[in-house]
Design a protein around this motif. Structure first.
Motif, mmCIF file in Angstrom:
data_model
loop_
_atom_site.group_PDB
_atom_site.id
_atom_site.type_symbol
_atom_site.label_atom_id
_atom_site.label_comp_id
_atom_site.label_asym_id
_atom_site.label_seq_id
_atom_site.Cartn_x
_atom_site.Cartn_y
_atom_site.Cartn_z
ATOM 1 N N UNK A 92 0.831 -1.211 0.000
ATOM 2 C CA UNK A 92 0.000 0.000 0.000
ATOM 3 C C UNK A 92 0.858 1.250 0.000
ATOM 4 N N UNK A 93 0.395 2.246 -0.793
ATOM 5 C CA UNK A 93 1.002 3.574 -0.718
ATOM 6 C C UNK A 93 0.495 4.300 0.499
ATOM 7 N N UNK A 94 -0.776 4.106 0.719
ATOM 8 C CA UNK A 94 -1.461 4.957 1.672
ATOM 9 C C UNK A 94 -2.696 4.216 2.144
ATOM 10 N N UNK A 95 -3.038 4.406 3.420
ATOM 11 C CA UNK A 95 -4.281 3.831 3.917
ATOM 12 C C UNK A 95 -4.783 4.714 5.029
ATOM 13 N N UNK A 96 -6.079 4.848 5.153
ATOM 14 C CA UNK A 96 -6.589 5.702 6.217
ATOM 15 C C UNK A 96 -8.095 5.703 6.271
ATOM 16 N N UNK A 97 -8.563 6.615 7.074
ATOM 17 C CA UNK A 97 -9.980 6.701 7.342
ATOM 18 C C UNK A 97 -10.382 8.159 7.187
ATOM 19 N N UNK A 98 -11.560 8.392 6.666
ATOM 20 C CA UNK A 98 -12.015 9.781 6.673
ATOM 21 C C UNK A 98 -13.512 9.847 6.912
ATOM 22 N N UNK A 99 -13.899 11.045 7.386
ATOM 23 C CA UNK A 99 -15.329 11.283 7.568
ATOM 24 C C UNK A 99 -15.936 11.468 6.177
ATOM 25 N N UNK A 100 -17.177 11.118 5.992
ATOM 26 C CA UNK A 100 -17.760 11.331 4.669
ATOM 27 C C UNK A 100 -17.904 12.822 4.377
ATOM 28 N N UNK A 101 -17.777 13.170 3.134
ATOM 29 C CA UNK A 101 -17.992 14.556 2.714
ATOM 30 C C UNK A 101 -19.324 14.622 1.992
ATOM 31 N N UNK A 102 -19.695 15.830 1.626
ATOM 32 C CA UNK A 102 -20.933 15.949 0.864
ATOM 33 C C UNK A 102 -20.812 15.266 -0.490
ATOM 34 N N UNK A 103 -19.574 15.173 -0.974
ATOM 35 C CA UNK A 103 -19.388 14.440 -2.235
ATOM 36 C C UNK A 103 -19.869 13.004 -2.091
ATOM 37 N N UNK A 104 -19.543 12.397 -0.938
ATOM 38 C CA UNK A 104 -19.976 11.021 -0.718
ATOM 39 C C UNK A 104 -21.493 10.948 -0.663
#
Ligand SMILES: Nc1ncnc2c1ncn2[C@@H]1O[C@H](COP(=O)(O)OP(=O)(O)OP(=O)(O)O)[C@@H](O)[C@H]1O
Ligand SMILES: [Mg+2]
Lengths: 333, 290
Positions: A301-313
């Motif tokens: 993996x280059x990158x892995x993480x977690x994020x809150x949903x945005x309005x885009x989602x």
């Protein structure tokens, strides 16, 4: 969004609006039972893909077009029965700037003031106030013809404020503005709302809705498919999302199946196919599980993480389309 | 240029003392005020539109000078002078074509979206049309004054006194105003300025040339002569010619419009106004935005 007390009075109301455009090329159902309600001194944003019916909804409410059926009221006045009355209390700025190319910015504002029957002297004063407020002073005395799109837009917005209207309709107000002017306009709107103005706006910028709107209605195929505050809508699509970026595109299939198993919704990937994300229920533990499983399988993996949903989602989940997606020709017959 | 919208501009805020629109003034007063405001706007627009100014100012001069100088020597008018005879024809042609601007500019406004702004304002919607036709009347008046000057320079003289001369000018303007409403309705219906322009030229060119505007209708070949003697443009030109005292000595063709040109033009204009003003206003109200 700054907390503010929300009055119960609905300044803008629409109930079950329907509108079908008929032309030689066929019928388009632009509004299909759209309802909304905007309380006094709040901002409501309409979000939706191109062709969803946002502009049509705004045009019905600001008296530009009549719906085939449904009810609407603005400031307690029936839009269909008394459009002339409604026009006295609204300011409107359409999706395309409606200004006179041959008049200067100042003359445009003065003309609008006179058509609001402010009287010639007051109209002139008001034009000056708005020229100052929108910093159009160096452009205010040249015909609009020579202006950039953003300047035109600002004159158009200023025209909508001539009568200091209690209700404001703004169709994509910041499209074409540079980031600085956009933020400036956000401040203007926030300020107006603080002083009691009610605003209905449409936007293609989810960030704008997030920042400005007290309530958001997501519109698709001519009706509201979801509504609430930005936070409520985000909660609706799920708590967190796990996002992975793979080193090898070849691992995408495996990673996708892991995410599908551990996540709750559809797995999405970006254009490169190497960044995948999915909504999950328990953010941190799911992320841990996914990482362990991929590590065991030897996926780098280059990158892995977690994020809150945005309005885009929210947008993508609800409409199944990218906000910027063009052409919207499939219409349910 | 700075675009400093960063600070909340106080003037953009609603103030406590909102103007109570229309409160002190009645419907009639606001109707006049709206009509005048739109007229003002249209006049500014015309003044800043070089195309229009060329058409309204230079073209009439060119016509007067070219026709009188080029054909002056070769076209004979019974008992009169060609320049005198010609002027009423050029006046008629100019106001006729000048009126087409109403259609062209109406269509242009509808296309450009400014009308959408008007429609969200608490104004009388008929003011949009009143303002349009008023402004075009002003434009036609300007053209007239210029042509009268140009005519005087090339030797044109009216010979029946000032009152009849003024009546002739008034009649031409009355006709142009009434015809503006016809064109305005066309502009609302067609909505493509170029189409209006081309269509108007296709119709108006033959109408002006197969008339008594530039030659006596008796000089035209048979069927065209009949057409010319019933042509409303001929009636307009004949009426102006009579009032200016420029008819020459040729017998007046024996058709009603030629025998009673002033009556024909006044009645025709009244009918055009009675029919097309309400039609255009209703059509404008009904026509939705783009
Ligand atoms: N005047 C019209 N005649 C025919 N169809 C129309 C007309 N105006 C809009 N439509 C159609 O109605 C539908 C809704 O259009 P509308 O402009 O309301 O969408 P929108 O949500 O504002 O889109 P966008 O984000 O592109 O501005 C579209 O399919 C559009 O093609
Ligand atoms: Mg739109």
């Amino acid at each position: 969004m700054v907390g503010r007390t929300i009055a119960v009075v609905a300044m803008i109301e629409a109930h079950d609006l329907r509108k079908t455009y008929r032309s030689r090329s066929g019928e388009v159902r632009a509004l299909d039972g759209l309802s909304l309600s905007v309380p006094e001194a709040t901002v409501k944003a309409l979000l939706g893909p191109n062709g969803a019916g946002k502009t049509t909804a705004v045009k019905v409410l600001n008296t530009l077009i009549g719906p085939d059926s449904g009810r609407a009221s603005v400031a307690g006045v029936d839009v269909l029965a008394e459009p002339a009355q409604v026009r006295r209390v609204i300011g409107a700025s359409g999706q395309y700037a409606a200004v006179d190319e041959n008049l200067t910015g100042r003359e445009n504002l003065e003309m609008v003031g006179r058509l609001y029957h402010l009287g010639r002297r007051r109209a002139r004063e008001r034009a000056q106030e708005l020229v100052d407020a929108f910093d159009l002073s160096d452009a205010g005395d040249r015909p609009v013809k020579g202006f950039s799109g953003g300047m035109r837009r600002r004159i158009d917005l200023a025209c909508a404020l001539v009568n200091t209207p209690p209700v404001l309709f703004l169709d994509e107000p910041t499209t074409g503005l540079d980031p600085r002017s956009r933020i400036g306009l956000w401040d203007v709107i926030a300020d107006l709302v603080r002083d009691g103005t009610t605003v209905l706006l449409t936007t293609q910028y989810l960030e704008e809705a997030d920042y400005l709107a007290d309530h958001i209605s997501v519109v698709d195929h001519g009706r509201v498919i979801a509504e609430g505050t930005a936070d409520e809508l985000k909660a609706q699509v799920g708590g967190h999302r796990v996002v992975l970026t793979l080193v090898e595109q070849a691992d995408a299939g495996l990673a996708r199946s892991v995410l599908a198993r551990r996540g709750t919704g559809e797995v999405r990937s970006d254009a490169s196919g190497r960044t995948l994300d999915v909504a999950v229920e328990a953010g941190p533990s799911t992320l841990q599980g996914v990482l362990t499983e991929l590590d065991d399988a030897g996926v780098r993996l280059h990158d892995a993480g977690m994020r809150r949903p945005t309005l885009d989602d929210v947008f993508l989940t609800l409409t199944g389309r990218e906000q910027a997606d063009d052409d919207e020709s499939e219409q349910s017959a | 240029m700075t675009t400093d919208l960063d600070r909340p501009p106080p003037a953009a805020r609603p103030t406590g003392d909102r103007p109570a629109p229309d409160a002190p003034r009645g419907v009639v007063a606001t109707w006049f005020s709206d009509g005048w405001t739109v007229t003002w706007r249209n006049l500014l627009k015309l003044r800043r539109n070089p195309e229009v100014m060329v058409f309204a100012v230079l073209q009439p001069i060119m016509f007067v000078v070219l026709f009188s100088q080029v054909y002056g020597g070769s076209i004979r008018i019974d008992g009169g002078d060609y320049t005198d005879y010609l002027m009423a024809g050029i006046f008629g042609q100019t106001v006729l074509f000048g009126s087409t601007f109403s259609g062209y500019l109406m269509a242009q406004d509808l296309k450009e979206g400014l009308i959408d702004r008007f429609r969200t304002l608490p104004m009388h919607s008929s003011a949009v049309l009143v303002g349009r036709t008023n402004a075009d009347l002003v434009l036609n008046t300007v053209s007239m004054v210029i042509m009268i000057g140009a005519g005087a320079v090339v030797g044109w003289r009216f010979s029946d006194g000032v009152p009849r001369f003024l009546a002739g000018v008034g009649l031409l303007l009355l006709f142009s105003y009434a015809f503006s409403w016809v064109m305005a309705l066309l502009g609302i219906m067609v909505r493509t300025p170029e189409v209006i322009n081309n269509a108007a030229f296709m119709v108006l060119f033959p109408l002006t040339f197969i008339s008594n505007a530039f030659v006596q209708s008796s000089n035209l070949p048979g069927p065209l002569e009949v057409f010319a003697n019933w042509n409303p443009v001929s009636a307009l030109v004949q009426a102006a010619r009579e009032l200016f005292g420029n008819t020459g000595s040729a017998p007046v063709p024996d058709t009603f419009p030629m025998q009673h040109p002033v009556l024909t033009v006044v009645a025709g204009s009244a009918v055009m106004l009675a029919v097309f003003v309400p039609l255009a206003v209703a059509r404008f109200r009904r026509s939705s935005s783009r």
